[in-house]
Enzyme design. Structure first.
Site, PDB file in Angstrom:
ATOM      1  N   HIS A  18      -0.193  86.092 107.198  1.00  0.00           N
ATOM      2  CA  HIS A  18      -0.808  85.021 106.474  1.00  0.00           C
ATOM      3  C   HIS A  18      -1.507  85.756 105.128  1.00  0.00           C
ATOM      4  O   HIS A  18      -1.279  85.350 104.089  1.00  0.00           O
ATOM      5  CB  HIS A  18      -1.714  84.398 106.945  1.00  0.00           C
ATOM      6  CG  HIS A  18      -1.165  83.262 108.019  1.00  0.00           C
ATOM      7  ND1 HIS A  18      -1.737  83.467 109.291  1.00  0.00           N
ATOM      8  CD2 HIS A  18      -0.187  82.439 108.249  1.00  0.00           C
ATOM      9  CE1 HIS A  18      -1.102  82.238 110.040  1.00  0.00           C
ATOM     10  NE2 HIS A  18      -0.012  81.835 109.417  1.00  0.00           N
ATOM     11  N   LYS A  42      -0.852  69.931 117.607  1.00  0.00           N
ATOM     12  CA  LYS A  42      -1.006  70.979 117.893  1.00  0.00           C
ATOM     13  C   LYS A  42      -2.425  70.951 118.718  1.00  0.00           C
ATOM     14  O   LYS A  42      -3.403  70.637 118.219  1.00  0.00           O
ATOM     15  CB  LYS A  42      -0.932  72.071 117.035  1.00  0.00           C
ATOM     16  CG  LYS A  42       0.656  72.242 116.596  1.00  0.00           C
ATOM     17  CD  LYS A  42       0.633  73.532 115.597  1.00  0.00           C
ATOM     18  CE  LYS A  42       1.960  73.716 115.069  1.00  0.00           C
ATOM     19  NZ  LYS A  42       1.948  74.717 114.106  1.00  0.00           N
ATOM     20  N   ARG A  91       9.743  83.435 107.096  1.00  0.00           N
ATOM     21  CA  ARG A  91      10.259  84.669 107.847  1.00  0.00           C
ATOM     22  C   ARG A  91      11.563  84.667 108.202  1.00  0.00           C
ATOM     23  O   ARG A  91      12.054  86.092 107.888  1.00  0.00           O
ATOM     24  CB  ARG A  91       9.300  84.807 108.959  1.00  0.00           C
ATOM     25  CG  ARG A  91       7.819  84.950 108.987  1.00  0.00           C
ATOM     26  CD  ARG A  91       6.972  84.527 110.118  1.00  0.00           C
ATOM     27  NE  ARG A  91       7.085  83.112 109.988  1.00  0.00           N
ATOM     28  CZ  ARG A  91       6.316  82.340 110.869  1.00  0.00           C
ATOM     29  NH1 ARG A  91       5.568  82.821 111.662  1.00  0.00           N
ATOM     30  NH2 ARG A  91       6.156  80.953 110.872  1.00  0.00           N
ATOM     31  N   SER A 129       1.086  83.410 114.551  1.00  0.00           N
ATOM     32  CA  SER A 129      -0.209  83.317 115.313  1.00  0.00           C
ATOM     33  C   SER A 129       0.222  83.366 116.831  1.00  0.00           C
ATOM     34  O   SER A 129      -0.598  83.794 117.619  1.00  0.00           O
ATOM     35  CB  SER A 129      -0.884  82.129 114.764  1.00  0.00           C
ATOM     36  OG  SER A 129      -1.295  82.233 113.519  1.00  0.00           O
TER      37      SER A 129
HETATM   38  P1  ADP Z   1       2.035  76.049 110.211  1.00  0.00           P
HETATM   39  O1  ADP Z   1       1.496  75.182 111.392  1.00  0.00           O
HETATM   40  O2  ADP Z   1       1.963  75.175 108.997  1.00  0.00           O
HETATM   41  O3  ADP Z   1       3.397  76.688 110.432  1.00  0.00           O
HETATM   42  P2  ADP Z   1       1.098  78.449 110.172  1.00  0.00           P
HETATM   43  O4  ADP Z   1      -0.345  79.208 110.193  1.00  0.00           O
HETATM   44  O5  ADP Z   1       1.978  79.069 111.378  1.00  0.00           O
HETATM   45  O6  ADP Z   1       0.995  76.961 109.959  1.00  0.00           O
HETATM   46  O7  ADP Z   1       1.694  79.285 108.929  1.00  0.00           O
HETATM   47  C1  ADP Z   1       1.372  78.586 107.596  1.00  0.00           C
HETATM   48  C2  ADP Z   1       2.518  79.240 106.653  1.00  0.00           C
HETATM   49  O8  ADP Z   1       2.589  80.536 106.580  1.00  0.00           O
HETATM   50  C3  ADP Z   1       3.980  78.802 107.012  1.00  0.00           C
HETATM   51  O9  ADP Z   1       4.831  78.491 105.718  1.00  0.00           O
HETATM   52  C4  ADP Z   1       4.516  80.144 107.552  1.00  0.00           C
HETATM   53  O10 ADP Z   1       5.905  80.070 107.509  1.00  0.00           O
HETATM   54  C5  ADP Z   1       3.802  81.200 106.846  1.00  0.00           C
HETATM   55  N1  ADP Z   1       3.729  82.152 107.763  1.00  0.00           N
HETATM   56  C6  ADP Z   1       3.289  82.528 108.975  1.00  0.00           C
HETATM   57  N2  ADP Z   1       3.545  83.852 109.358  1.00  0.00           N
HETATM   58  C7  ADP Z   1       4.074  84.629 108.435  1.00  0.00           C
HETATM   59  C8  ADP Z   1       4.445  85.725 108.030  1.00  0.00           C
HETATM   60  N3  ADP Z   1       4.225  86.954 108.992  1.00  0.00           N
HETATM   61  N4  ADP Z   1       4.922  86.189 107.111  1.00  0.00           N
HETATM   62  C9  ADP Z   1       5.151  85.193 106.036  1.00  0.00           C
HETATM   63  N5  ADP Z   1       4.770  83.981 106.119  1.00  0.00           N
HETATM   64  C10 ADP Z   1       4.139  83.591 107.202  1.00  0.00           C
END
Ligand code: ADP
Length: 161
Positions: A18, A42, A91, A129
């Protein structure tokens, strides 16, 4: 022009993946609002306040980056902050379908707001996460995956380390 964008997500908790997206977005846009959303589907490990606090800590000193939270529709929040675009990270192909659906829906709800994707840095391609929580709860090494403050918060939650 002061171009404001919103990077919405669960951030439960914020990972180095992130953070990489936040830093890169901040190089392209004047203002990046990282916004934690409440997703009723969630059950998060960290409360809204904790997630906001951790994001504030890891983005301290980054110019043009601020942290906020919201409930309700992302598009409504984006309009309320006068932002021009939603930032998301990609990703793998598995991210594509859901992200495509959401971006198309948001475009339908408001044609003016773009969704802009940043490709993951390949070194974070596997990072989420959920993966971090799985490793942390069994006391595994998460040094390279999250910031020190997030690591400490996870160890406290799980009573390990
Ligand atoms: P959500 O519940 O909206 O998916 P996340 O916190 O899991 O929330 O992710 C927020 C955004 O960050 C999403 O667009 C996700 O694809 C992106 N993201 C999460 N981890 C990574 C990573 N390792 N590299 C690039 N983008 C990421």
């Amino acid at each position: 022009m002061n171009r404001i964008v919103v990077y919405p997500g669960s951030f439960d908790p914020v990972t180095n993946g992130h953070l990489d997206i936040i830093k890169r977005a901040a190089q392209v846009f004047e203002q990046v609002i990282v916004a934690v959303f409440h997703n009723p589907q969630k059950k998060p490990l960290f409360s809204m306040e904790e997630r906001v606090e951790l994001l504030k800590e890891v983005t301290k000193g980054l110019d043009g980056v601020s942290i906020d939270y919201f409930t309700g529709l992302t598009i409504d929040y984006v309009k309320s902050r006068e932002a021009i675009a939603i930032i998301r990270g990609l990703r793998a192909i598995s991210d594509f379908e859901g992200e495509f659906q959401m971006a198309s829906l948001n475009k339908q709800l408001d044609g003016e707001v773009e969704t802009i994707f940043f490709m993951t840095d390949t070194k974070y391609a596997y990072l989420s996460s959920s993966v971090v929580k799985e490793v942390a709860q069994f006391g595994g090494n998460i040094e390279e995956l999250v910031s020190d403050s997030v690591k400490a918060a996870l160890q406290k939650k799980y009573g390990v380390g």
